[in-house]
Design an enzyme around this catalytic site. Structure first.
Site, PDB file in Angstrom:
ATOM      1  N   PRO A  37      41.065  36.635  34.503  1.00 54.40           N
ATOM      2  CA  PRO A  37      40.869  36.957  32.990  1.00 54.40           C
ATOM      3  C   PRO A  37      41.296  35.354  32.093  1.00 54.40           C
ATOM      4  O   PRO A  37      41.048  35.331  31.178  1.00 54.40           O
ATOM      5  CB  PRO A  37      41.959  37.882  32.626  1.00 54.40           C
ATOM      6  CG  PRO A  37      42.264  38.453  34.243  1.00 54.40           C
ATOM      7  CD  PRO A  37      41.798  37.625  34.936  1.00 54.40           C
ATOM      8  N   ASP A  72      14.686  38.855  27.281  1.00 46.23           N
ATOM      9  CA  ASP A  72      15.675  39.768  26.886  1.00 46.23           C
ATOM     10  C   ASP A  72      16.736  39.069  25.661  1.00 46.23           C
ATOM     11  O   ASP A  72      16.593  38.026  25.520  1.00 46.23           O
ATOM     12  CB  ASP A  72      16.521  39.643  28.002  1.00 46.23           C
ATOM     13  CG  ASP A  72      15.969  40.944  29.216  1.00 46.23           C
ATOM     14  OD1 ASP A  72      15.034  41.471  28.584  1.00 46.23           O
ATOM     15  OD2 ASP A  72      16.085  40.635  30.272  1.00 46.23           O
ATOM     16  N   ARG A  99      18.889  38.158  38.475  1.00 47.08           N
ATOM     17  CA  ARG A  99      17.749  38.562  37.663  1.00 47.08           C
ATOM     18  C   ARG A  99      17.131  37.293  36.987  1.00 47.08           C
ATOM     19  O   ARG A  99      16.169  37.462  36.505  1.00 47.08           O
ATOM     20  CB  ARG A  99      18.137  39.576  36.815  1.00 47.08           C
ATOM     21  CG  ARG A  99      19.061  39.223  35.859  1.00 47.08           C
ATOM     22  CD  ARG A  99      19.616  40.674  34.719  1.00 47.08           C
ATOM     23  NE  ARG A  99      18.676  40.952  34.015  1.00 47.08           N
ATOM     24  CZ  ARG A  99      18.094  40.352  32.741  1.00 47.08           C
ATOM     25  NH1 ARG A  99      18.631  39.076  32.658  1.00 47.08           N
ATOM     26  NH2 ARG A  99      17.222  40.807  32.198  1.00 47.08           N
ATOM     27  N   GLU A 103      48.471  40.897  40.848  1.00 44.80           N
ATOM     28  CA  GLU A 103      48.817  39.762  39.571  1.00 44.80           C
ATOM     29  C   GLU A 103      48.052  38.464  39.691  1.00 44.80           C
ATOM     30  O   GLU A 103      48.278  37.666  38.943  1.00 44.80           O
ATOM     31  CB  GLU A 103      50.534  39.524  39.486  1.00 44.80           C
ATOM     32  CG  GLU A 103      51.262  40.834  39.666  1.00 44.80           C
ATOM     33  CD  GLU A 103      50.898  41.648  38.337  1.00 44.80           C
ATOM     34  OE1 GLU A 103      50.872  41.589  37.202  1.00 44.80           O
ATOM     35  OE2 GLU A 103      50.762  43.074  38.900  1.00 44.80           O
TER      36      GLU A 103
HETATM   37  C1  4G0 Z   1      43.169  37.097  38.910  1.00 44.28           C
HETATM   38  C2  4G0 Z   1      38.493  39.125  36.344  1.00 44.28           C
HETATM   39  C3  4G0 Z   1      42.275  38.165  39.108  1.00 44.28           C
HETATM   40  C4  4G0 Z   1      44.222  36.975  37.933  1.00 44.28           C
HETATM   41  C5  4G0 Z   1      39.533  39.555  37.396  1.00 44.28           C
HETATM   42  C6  4G0 Z   1      43.685  39.429  37.670  1.00 44.28           C
HETATM   43  C7  4G0 Z   1      39.632  40.872  34.936  1.00 44.28           C
HETATM   44  C8  4G0 Z   1      38.735  39.718  34.920  1.00 44.28           C
HETATM   45  C9  4G0 Z   1      42.660  39.192  38.914  1.00 44.28           C
HETATM   46  C10 4G0 Z   1      44.519  38.344  37.507  1.00 44.28           C
HETATM   47  C11 4G0 Z   1      40.274  40.582  37.027  1.00 44.28           C
HETATM   48  C12 4G0 Z   1      37.623  39.342  33.791  1.00 44.28           C
HETATM   49  C13 4G0 Z   1      46.274  37.476  36.204  1.00 44.28           C
HETATM   50  C14 4G0 Z   1      45.934  39.809  36.261  1.00 44.28           C
HETATM   51  C15 4G0 Z   1      41.869  40.269  38.864  1.00 44.28           C
HETATM   52  N1  4G0 Z   1      40.261  41.327  35.792  1.00 44.28           N
HETATM   53  N2  4G0 Z   1      38.125  39.686  32.622  1.00 44.28           N
HETATM   54  N3  4G0 Z   1      41.295  41.123  37.986  1.00 44.28           N
HETATM   55  N4  4G0 Z   1      45.402  38.541  36.721  1.00 44.28           N
HETATM   56  O1  4G0 Z   1      36.911  38.819  34.209  1.00 44.28           O
END
Ligand code: 4G0
Length: 229
Positions: free
Chosen positions: A87, A167, A152, A114
């Site tokens: 994220p 697209d 793709r 986490e």
């Molecule tokens: C690393 C990507 C990986 C850190 C991965 C969570 C959403 C996305 C993950 C975390 C993911 C996205 C800090 C919670 C695994 N969630 N938005 N989860 N933290 O691309």
């Protein structure tokens, strides 16, 4: 394109890639999807891949050693990029997908809980990519989205009919509405212009619908398109 996916749940990756267009791309030799499980690189008898965070707090952190060793077990080609799905990453766009499609190999790091011990980032130095401002339980779905979106774009994955450059986003606008048989369904008719075979009129109709729809649904995209045209 070779995709090497580091995941604690490799079946999630294999399963998705065994259907539909990705399955075809694998069979055609356009893509290869390998998985590496960091759990296979643990050194203790319990095969521990996570531990509680130094400094305290809730949740578990992925240990550096199994991930780094799993990463270093992968045979890297010359033209390879490593991507961590998180994220905190740079938001994925069509333009980034096009850039990734130019590589011969992508190594994808999927995390859980986490997240990763920071030293995984410090040692591997991956690109960090996010699919959007939301949190999932694992990085597998974002990794699969990336594999799908990149695949793709590769020559031969889509047929002529499904061509990727017609697209949404390739021209910066949302797609026009599509219709197929029957001509009328529950009192709703297919627009007359699509039935009369005048291709100039059809192109113009679709372009106007694309503009109208983008302006309504995605004013941000519309303004960008307007500035560029
Ligand atoms: C690393 C990507 C990986 C850190 C991965 C969570 C959403 C996305 C993950 C975390 C993911 C996205 C800090 C919670 C695994 N969630 N938005 N989860 N933290 O691309």
């Amino acid at each position: 394109m070779i995709f090497d996916v580091l995941s604690l749940f490799p079946e999630m990756i294999d399963n998705y890639c065994s259907f539909s267009i990705l399955k075809r791309a694998v069979e055609a030799g356009i893509i290869t999807v390998n998985t590496v499980n960091p759990r296979d690189f643990t050194l203790d008898k319990h095969k521990k891949v996570d531990d509680s965070p130094y400094g305290g707090g809730a949740g578990m952190v992925l240990m550096a050693q199994p991930y780094v060793d799993a990463y270093e077990s992968i045979n890297q080609t010359e033209n390879c990029v490593t991507v961590m799905l998180s994220p905190q990453g740079e938001p994925l766009t069509d333009s980034l997908v096009n850039d990734f499609a130019k590589y011969d190999q992508m190594i994808l790091l999927c995390g859980h809980y986490e997240g990763f011990d920071e030293r995984i980032r410090e040692i591997i130095k991956p690109r960090e990519i996010s699919l959007g401002d939301f949190v999932l339980t694992g990085g597998e779905l974002p990794a699969l989205c990336l594999i799908d979106a990149v695949s793709r774009k590769l020559e031969g994955t889509l047929g002529k009919i499904e061509s990727a450059d017609e697209d949404s986003f390739s021209n910066g606008l949302l797609e026009y509405p599509h219709y197929t048989r029957p001509r009328e369904y529950r009192g709703l008719a297919v627009p007359e212009v699509l039935l009369n075979g005048n291709h100039k009129d059809i192109t113009e109709f679709r372009f106007q619908k694309s503009l109208e729809r983008t302006k309504l649904k995605r004013p941000d995209l519309y303004n960008k398109w307007f500035d560029n045209n």
